[in-house]
Write an enzyme that holds these catalytic residues in place. Structure first.
Site, PDB file in Angstrom:
ATOM      1  N   ASP A  13      43.790  39.624  50.413  1.00  0.00           N
ATOM      2  CA  ASP A  13      44.178  41.198  50.268  1.00  0.00           C
ATOM      3  C   ASP A  13      45.663  41.442  51.108  1.00  0.00           C
ATOM      4  O   ASP A  13      45.558  42.482  51.587  1.00  0.00           O
ATOM      5  CB  ASP A  13      43.135  42.231  50.647  1.00  0.00           C
ATOM      6  N   LYS A  16      49.312  39.673  47.901  1.00  0.00           N
ATOM      7  CA  LYS A  16      49.926  38.598  47.112  1.00  0.00           C
ATOM      8  C   LYS A  16      50.359  39.034  45.632  1.00  0.00           C
ATOM      9  O   LYS A  16      51.246  38.401  45.004  1.00  0.00           O
ATOM     10  CB  LYS A  16      48.800  37.505  46.940  1.00  0.00           C
ATOM     11  N   GLY A  40      41.392  40.478  43.609  1.00  0.00           N
ATOM     12  CA  GLY A  40      41.659  41.908  43.166  1.00  0.00           C
ATOM     13  C   GLY A  40      43.057  41.955  43.509  1.00  0.00           C
ATOM     14  O   GLY A  40      43.435  42.148  44.870  1.00  0.00           O
ATOM     15  N   HIS A  41      44.028  41.853  42.558  1.00  0.00           N
ATOM     16  CA  HIS A  41      45.387  41.885  42.984  1.00  0.00           C
ATOM     17  C   HIS A  41      46.161  43.018  42.537  1.00  0.00           C
ATOM     18  O   HIS A  41      45.976  43.494  41.227  1.00  0.00           O
ATOM     19  CB  HIS A  41      46.324  40.565  42.575  1.00  0.00           C
ATOM     20  N   GLN A 225      42.432  34.889  47.304  1.00  0.00           N
ATOM     21  CA  GLN A 225      41.897  34.979  48.725  1.00  0.00           C
ATOM     22  C   GLN A 225      42.823  34.606  49.958  1.00  0.00           C
ATOM     23  O   GLN A 225      44.181  34.713  49.481  1.00  0.00           O
ATOM     24  CB  GLN A 225      40.610  33.775  48.649  1.00  0.00           C
TER      25      GLN A 225
END
Ligand code: GDP
Ligand code: IMO
Ligand code: MG
Length: 431
Positions: A13, A16, A40-41, A225
């Site tokens: 988080d 990225k 979750g991006h 990650q």
């Protein structure tokens, strides 16, 4: 030709997605190399927020093709939902644009049920996984009983393999974990449906990537990650089951080490972690609440995938130096500098104290890491709102000093600093 890697330098988080989006403007192919929909991006463009879990963040640009690489574990139901949501917003996710490696491993409802069963069994020692079936899917891969996406090119083989897989897992779920049986017929039907919809997207990832590189094109590897969630190098067992570190990009997309040009380590201007496990710089109370935010802003520290409040702490330079060793970072991209505006002072962890000695690495032994206390150096804060600043020299002097301090301490140049979530809220430092 270029092969660049975006890697999370902390516990995930870090931002990225937003830097993948930024660099995707120059890329011909953007590939996810590890993890699955535990990621979750977030990409924010002109006020529109895109939350991507499986599809590379390069999809928001119209040019690059996007690849879900062989190192990924893929839940086809999640992928199809994500594709439909993007298509509804006018994003092209057709087979010529979105490719899936035949080597990516499939996640099934059995993996998700097992993830839950294993976490429940661990009780207080739970990892705090995202419950997306990630660990069990990688377990099957390592046990050489996994189901690869390439299976989808043959509907009959898909039916046979899924039937066998669910029947076997049903024994485990019911006999060992006392859970309800999964409906074999229903799941076989679902996976045949997924196969029909996704088979046109299947590719041999390494052939595709090397074709691009051979033709002088630019490939961007998008990490999921973060370094300290790596199954080997992270805070084991409080890690994910894959290799988010830069070497994971090589195995995850089928590229050798000599092809790598840039390795961009993304780090927040402070530290966050979601899930359990050690966190030497963790804050609590009002200091933590200040960094986390209330949840009113979309960028406040609540998980993109699970919505869980993230644990937060000051910036940990021991971790960043350690991340540099593991990833050979060529540059750093710092996010959320704006969140630190308004603090009187900003403490930064410069080393750990372990059993009365100063150390400069993250111990692999969790007991030792648990005994580490953070040694802080306190830098002066700045009060100004920095969200509108686009040039380094326009930042408040103390913010400049903070950034320079990080670069010196980690010994990696800082190439990007973001001052808000939007695509253009970035300061690029030309070196
Ligand atoms: P990822 O998993 O590494 O892609 O990061 P996430 O998207 O899960 O979390 C990063 C969060 O911070 C998202 O809500 C982003 O929109 C937000 N974000 C990224 N960069 C910045 C920044 O410079 N400032 C602020 N305020 N938010 C940012
Ligand atoms: P992105 O790509 C933050 C964490 C989970 C848990 C541990 C294991 O958005 O940075 P898993 O479901 O992978 O078995 O969970 O890893 N985790 C993440 N934390 N960001 C992520 O992804 C994460 N993906 C997994 O919270 O602690
Ligand atoms: Mg995330």
């Amino acid at each position: 030709m270029s092969f660049n890697i975006i890697v999370g330098a902390q516990w995930g988080d870090e931002g990225k997605g937003r830097y993948t989006d930024l660099m995707a403007a120059e890329a011909d192919l953007v590939g996810r190399y590890s993890g699955g929909d535990n990621a979750g991006h977030t990409v924010t463009v002109s006020g529109e927020i895109f939350k991507l879990h499986l599809i590379p963040s390069g999809i928001v640009h119209s040019k690059p093709i996007c690849l879900i690489g062989g190192g990924v574990v893929l839940n086809p139901a999640v992928l199809l939902r994500e594709m439909a949501a993007l298509a509804e917003r006018g994003v092209d996710v057709g087979p010529h644009r979105l490719k899936i490696s035949k080597k990516a491993h499939l996640i099934t409802p059995a993996h998700i049920a097992l993830d839950k069963a294993l976490e429940t069994q661990k009780g207080k020692g739970a990892i705090g996984t995202t419950l997306r079936g990630i660990g069990p899917a990688y377990t099957d891969k390592a046990s050489r009983i996994g189901l690869r996406a390439g299976l989808f090119s043959d509907l009959e083989a898909t039916a046979v393999a899924i039937k066998k897989h669910i029947a076997t897992k049903n024994k485990l779920l019911s006999k060992v974990y006392g859970m309800e049986l999964l409906d074999v017929v229903e799941i076989v039907d679902q996976y045949i449906g997924y196969a029909k919809l996704l088979q046109a997207h299947l590719v041999d990832d390494m052939v595709l990537v090397h074709d691009y590189l051979k033709n002088g094109r630019s490939v961007l590897a998008e990490g999921a990650q973060g370094t300290f969630l790596d199954i080997d190098h992270g805070t084991y067992p409080f890690v994910t089951s894959s290799h988010p570190t830069a070497p994971g990009a090589l195995t995850g997309l089928g590229v050798g080490p000599k092809m790598v040009d840039r390795v961009i380590g993304v780090a927040k201007a402070f530290t966050s972690r979601v899930g359990n496990g050690p966190f030497p710089c963790e804050l609590s109370g009002s200091e933590a609440a200040r960094l986390r935010g209330t949840g009113d802003n979309p960028w406040d520290e609540f998980g993109t995938t699970t919505g869980r409040p993230r644990r937060v702490g000051w910036l940990d330079l021991v971790m960043l130096r350690h991340a540099h060793r593991l990833n050979s970072l060529t540059e750093l991209a710092i996010t959320k500098l704006d969140v630190l505006s308004g603090l009187e002072e900003v403490p930064v962890c410069v080393s750990y104290e372990l059993d009365e000695s100063r150390i400069d690495y993250v111990p692999s032994d969790l007991d030792a890491l648990g005994r580490c206390t953070a040694v802080y150096e306190t830098l002066p804060g700045w009060q100004e709102d920095v969200t509108g600043i686009r040039r380094f020299e326009d930042l408040p002097v103390n913010a400049q000093s903070y950034i320079n301090f990080i670069a010196e301490q980690v010994n990696v140049p800082i190439k990007y600093i973001s001052v808000g979530p939007a695509r253009d809220q970035v300061i690029t430092i030309e070196t």
